[in-house]
Design a protein around this motif. Structure first.
Motif, PDB file in Angstrom:
ATOM      1  N   VAL A  63      26.245  -4.034 -39.657  1.00 57.64           N
ATOM      2  CA  VAL A  63      26.480  -3.175 -38.502  1.00 57.64           C
ATOM      3  C   VAL A  63      25.288  -2.248 -38.310  1.00 57.64           C
ATOM      4  O   VAL A  63      24.862  -1.564 -39.246  1.00 57.64           O
ATOM      5  CB  VAL A  63      27.760  -2.328 -38.680  1.00 57.64           C
ATOM      6  CG1 VAL A  63      27.983  -1.430 -37.460  1.00 57.64           C
ATOM      7  CG2 VAL A  63      28.976  -3.216 -38.916  1.00 57.64           C
ATOM      8  N   VAL A  64      24.772  -2.204 -37.097  1.00 57.91           N
ATOM      9  CA  VAL A  64      23.735  -1.241 -36.724  1.00 57.91           C
ATOM     10  C   VAL A  64      24.424  -0.002 -36.154  1.00 57.91           C
ATOM     11  O   VAL A  64      25.298  -0.119 -35.290  1.00 57.91           O
ATOM     12  CB  VAL A  64      22.768  -1.832 -35.686  1.00 57.91           C
ATOM     13  CG1 VAL A  64      21.730  -0.780 -35.263  1.00 57.91           C
ATOM     14  CG2 VAL A  64      22.081  -3.070 -36.232  1.00 57.91           C
ATOM     15  N   VAL A  65      24.054   1.165 -36.644  1.00 59.24           N
ATOM     16  CA  VAL A  65      24.587   2.437 -36.146  1.00 59.24           C
ATOM     17  C   VAL A  65      23.416   3.261 -35.636  1.00 59.24           C
ATOM     18  O   VAL A  65      22.473   3.539 -36.391  1.00 59.24           O
ATOM     19  CB  VAL A  65      25.337   3.207 -37.252  1.00 59.24           C
ATOM     20  CG1 VAL A  65      25.774   4.579 -36.745  1.00 59.24           C
ATOM     21  CG2 VAL A  65      26.537   2.408 -37.754  1.00 59.24           C
ATOM     22  N   ASN A  66      23.442   3.647 -34.356  1.00 57.38           N
ATOM     23  CA  ASN A  66      22.355   4.489 -33.856  1.00 57.38           C
ATOM     24  C   ASN A  66      22.694   5.963 -34.036  1.00 57.38           C
ATOM     25  O   ASN A  66      23.862   6.353 -34.029  1.00 57.38           O
ATOM     26  CB  ASN A  66      21.990   4.151 -32.412  1.00 57.38           C
ATOM     27  CG  ASN A  66      23.105   4.447 -31.415  1.00 57.38           C
ATOM     28  OD1 ASN A  66      24.274   4.560 -31.765  1.00 57.38           O
ATOM     29  ND2 ASN A  66      22.743   4.553 -30.139  1.00 57.38           N
ATOM     30  N   VAL A  67      21.666   6.775 -34.254  1.00 55.27           N
ATOM     31  CA  VAL A  67      21.863   8.199 -34.529  1.00 55.27           C
ATOM     32  C   VAL A  67      20.899   9.039 -33.694  1.00 55.27           C
ATOM     33  O   VAL A  67      19.762   8.656 -33.449  1.00 55.27           O
ATOM     34  CB  VAL A  67      21.666   8.531 -36.033  1.00 55.27           C
ATOM     35  CG1 VAL A  67      22.701   7.801 -36.889  1.00 55.27           C
ATOM     36  CG2 VAL A  67      20.259   8.194 -36.511  1.00 55.27           C
ATOM     37  N   HIS A  68      21.398  10.187 -33.247  1.00 57.48           N
ATOM     38  CA  HIS A  68      20.555  11.151 -32.520  1.00 57.48           C
ATOM     39  C   HIS A  68      21.050  12.577 -32.785  1.00 57.48           C
ATOM     40  O   HIS A  68      20.383  13.337 -33.470  1.00 57.48           O
ATOM     41  CB  HIS A  68      20.570  10.860 -31.018  1.00 57.48           C
ATOM     42  CG  HIS A  68      19.880  11.919 -30.204  1.00 57.48           C
ATOM     43  ND1 HIS A  68      18.508  12.027 -30.135  1.00 57.48           N
ATOM     44  CD2 HIS A  68      20.381  12.933 -29.439  1.00 57.48           C
ATOM     45  CE1 HIS A  68      18.182  13.054 -29.360  1.00 57.48           C
ATOM     46  NE2 HIS A  68      19.299  13.624 -28.930  1.00 57.48           N
ATOM     47  N   VAL A  74      25.343  11.956 -39.772  1.00 54.60           N
ATOM     48  CA  VAL A  74      25.864  10.603 -39.514  1.00 54.60           C
ATOM     49  C   VAL A  74      25.203   9.597 -40.449  1.00 54.60           C
ATOM     50  O   VAL A  74      25.871   8.750 -41.060  1.00 54.60           O
ATOM     51  CB  VAL A  74      25.653  10.202 -38.039  1.00 54.60           C
ATOM     52  CG1 VAL A  74      26.159   8.778 -37.799  1.00 54.60           C
ATOM     53  CG2 VAL A  74      26.352  11.181 -37.097  1.00 54.60           C
ATOM     54  N   GLU A  75      23.879   9.690 -40.571  1.00 51.07           N
ATOM     55  CA  GLU A  75      23.159   8.730 -41.406  1.00 51.07           C
ATOM     56  C   GLU A  75      23.610   8.811 -42.865  1.00 51.07           C
ATOM     57  O   GLU A  75      23.855   7.784 -43.516  1.00 51.07           O
ATOM     58  CB  GLU A  75      21.651   8.968 -41.300  1.00 51.07           C
ATOM     59  CG  GLU A  75      20.837   7.956 -42.083  1.00 51.07           C
ATOM     60  CD  GLU A  75      19.350   8.040 -41.790  1.00 51.07           C
ATOM     61  OE1 GLU A  75      18.612   7.191 -42.316  1.00 51.07           O
ATOM     62  OE2 GLU A  75      18.921   8.944 -41.032  1.00 51.07           O
ATOM     63  N   VAL A  86      25.382  -1.353 -43.468  1.00 52.21           N
ATOM     64  CA  VAL A  86      25.009  -0.543 -42.316  1.00 52.21           C
ATOM     65  C   VAL A  86      23.498  -0.370 -42.257  1.00 52.21           C
ATOM     66  O   VAL A  86      22.851  -0.045 -43.259  1.00 52.21           O
ATOM     67  CB  VAL A  86      25.700   0.833 -42.357  1.00 52.21           C
ATOM     68  CG1 VAL A  86      25.183   1.734 -41.234  1.00 52.21           C
ATOM     69  CG2 VAL A  86      27.217   0.680 -42.253  1.00 52.21           C
ATOM     70  N   ILE A  87      22.934  -0.582 -41.071  1.00 54.80           N
ATOM     71  CA  ILE A  87      21.527  -0.318 -40.785  1.00 54.80           C
ATOM     72  C   ILE A  87      21.470   0.770 -39.720  1.00 54.80           C
ATOM     73  O   ILE A  87      22.196   0.703 -38.720  1.00 54.80           O
ATOM     74  CB  ILE A  87      20.810  -1.579 -40.266  1.00 54.80           C
ATOM     75  CG1 ILE A  87      20.884  -2.710 -41.290  1.00 54.80           C
ATOM     76  CG2 ILE A  87      19.357  -1.272 -39.919  1.00 54.80           C
ATOM     77  CD1 ILE A  87      20.369  -4.025 -40.759  1.00 54.80           C
ATOM     78  N   VAL A  88      20.636   1.766 -39.917  1.00 56.51           N
ATOM     79  CA  VAL A  88      20.533   2.884 -38.971  1.00 56.51           C
ATOM     80  C   VAL A  88      19.407   2.622 -37.976  1.00 56.51           C
ATOM     81  O   VAL A  88      18.293   2.263 -38.361  1.00 56.51           O
ATOM     82  CB  VAL A  88      20.308   4.213 -39.711  1.00 56.51           C
ATOM     83  CG1 VAL A  88      19.943   5.332 -38.733  1.00 56.51           C
ATOM     84  CG2 VAL A  88      21.546   4.589 -40.512  1.00 56.51           C
ATOM     85  N   SER A  89      19.727   2.791 -36.692  1.00 56.03           N
ATOM     86  CA  SER A  89      18.718   2.749 -35.629  1.00 56.03           C
ATOM     87  C   SER A  89      18.442   4.191 -35.206  1.00 56.03           C
ATOM     88  O   SER A  89      19.319   4.875 -34.672  1.00 56.03           O
ATOM     89  CB  SER A  89      19.224   1.928 -34.440  1.00 56.03           C
ATOM     90  OG  SER A  89      18.266   1.894 -33.405  1.00 56.03           O
ATOM     91  N   ASP A  90      17.244   4.654 -35.451  1.00 55.58           N
ATOM     92  CA  ASP A  90      16.901   6.067 -35.328  1.00 55.58           C
ATOM     93  C   ASP A  90      16.499   6.416 -33.891  1.00 55.58           C
ATOM     94  O   ASP A  90      15.506   5.899 -33.372  1.00 55.58           O
ATOM     95  CB  ASP A  90      15.753   6.395 -36.285  1.00 55.58           C
ATOM     96  CG  ASP A  90      15.516   7.887 -36.453  1.00 55.58           C
ATOM     97  OD1 ASP A  90      15.920   8.657 -35.556  1.00 55.58           O
ATOM     98  OD2 ASP A  90      14.931   8.284 -37.476  1.00 55.58           O
ATOM     99  N   PRO A 107      16.419  -6.268 -32.017  1.00 58.15           N
ATOM    100  CA  PRO A 107      15.783  -7.015 -33.109  1.00 58.15           C
ATOM    101  C   PRO A 107      16.588  -7.027 -34.402  1.00 58.15           C
ATOM    102  O   PRO A 107      16.384  -7.904 -35.251  1.00 58.15           O
ATOM    103  CB  PRO A 107      14.442  -6.291 -33.293  1.00 58.15           C
ATOM    104  CG  PRO A 107      14.159  -5.642 -31.977  1.00 58.15           C
ATOM    105  CD  PRO A 107      15.516  -5.233 -31.469  1.00 58.15           C
ATOM    106  N   LEU A 108      17.503  -6.069 -34.552  1.00 62.09           N
ATOM    107  CA  LEU A 108      18.322  -5.979 -35.755  1.00 62.09           C
ATOM    108  C   LEU A 108      19.635  -6.748 -35.628  1.00 62.09           C
ATOM    109  O   LEU A 108      20.358  -6.907 -36.616  1.00 62.09           O
ATOM    110  CB  LEU A 108      18.644  -4.512 -36.068  1.00 62.09           C
ATOM    111  CG  LEU A 108      17.446  -3.577 -36.235  1.00 62.09           C
ATOM    112  CD1 LEU A 108      17.929  -2.120 -36.335  1.00 62.09           C
ATOM    113  CD2 LEU A 108      16.634  -3.958 -37.465  1.00 62.09           C
TER     114      LEU A 108
END
Length: 249
Positions: A63-68, A74-75, A86-90, A107-108
């Motif tokens: 699962v890709v999780v985006n964070v802002h 969250v990360e 889990v992979i983080v998209s920054d 790409p992920l």
């Protein structure tokens, strides 16, 4: 679309997913002044963990999780998770909205259809697991996206006019202005990478791509089983908790 049960062994279920967790959560203030919306607890469990639990049960491996907003919190939280991975998209440098966030993460996510969920996608299951039913409805030849829809007037914590009309084949059309549409988007979907061909750069909403798919006749939906809980305001947290308690009684 047909609501007859489909044996799970016949379903080609996505192995990748993305959870959209970068939003600021303005409507959830003052709660989100110090706690990012994905980490708000409902009935003792953070919303994002409920989403990850659903994806794990559906067979998702990554699962890709985006964070802002409040990204470090969250990360740190999601990196404790072992299953699914889990992979983080920054997105700390700039919020990309839903469409831009998924585009950055493509790409992920691989070259096959994948689940997308809002971090606050939350429902009480009915007879069928909804993510399995969503996957069972996928037809790669006809679709670029399939959305999980909830009945507009029977959802908890939602008082809007709905989002979509759906024909007998499951094709979606936007709500006609000044009318109540029968279905609201629940925040869970399967999207094909095809949907993002020609997508703009930077920040934009997934609605832009949904409208493109509608114009091509390639946006579909299914009516979910169970009850959708729209946790969009502090008041809605209590409504959701009462619903969870009633469903467990």
């Amino acid at each position: 679309m047909s609501s007859d049960p489909i044996p799970l062994k016949t379903i080609a279920r996505p192995r990748h997913a993305m959870i959209l967790a970068a939003g600021i959560g303005k409507r959830m203030r003052p709660v989100t002044a110090t706690v990012p919306k994905p980490l708000i607890e409902v009935a003792g469990r953070p919303l994002i963990d409920r989403a990850l639990d659903r994806l794990m049960v559906a067979g998702v491996e990554e699962v890709v999780v985006n964070v802002h907003y409040l990204a470090d919190l969250v990360e740190t939280h999601v990196k404790k998770r072992k299953t699914p991975r889990v992979i983080v998209s920054d997105e700390r440098s700039g919020l990309l909205e839903t469409g831009g966030g998924v585009t950055k993460a493509l790409p992920l996510l691989g070259d096959k259809p994948f689940y997308v969920m809002n971090s606050d996608s939350f429902w009480i299951e009915g007879p069928r697991p909804n993510l399995d039913w969503l996957a069972a409805g996928w037809d790669d030849e006809r679709m670029d996206a399939i959305l999980m829809l909830a009945p507009t007037v029977a959802s908890i914590g939602y008082s809007g006019p709905g989002d979509f009309e759906m024909d007998k084949e499951g094709r979606l059309a936007r709500r006609v202005e000044r009318t109540i549409a029968p279905f609201v988007y629940s925040g869970a979907a399967i999207l094909s990478p095809r949907l993002f061909e020609g997508a703009p750069e930077g920040s934009f909403s997934l609605n832009l791509l949904f409208d493109k798919a509608i114009a091509a006749g390639r946006l579909y939906g299914i009516r979910m089983d169970g009850i959708w809980l729209h946790v969009g305001t502090p008041e809605a947290i209590r409504e959701a908790e009462l619903s969870v308690a009633e469903s467990a009684a």
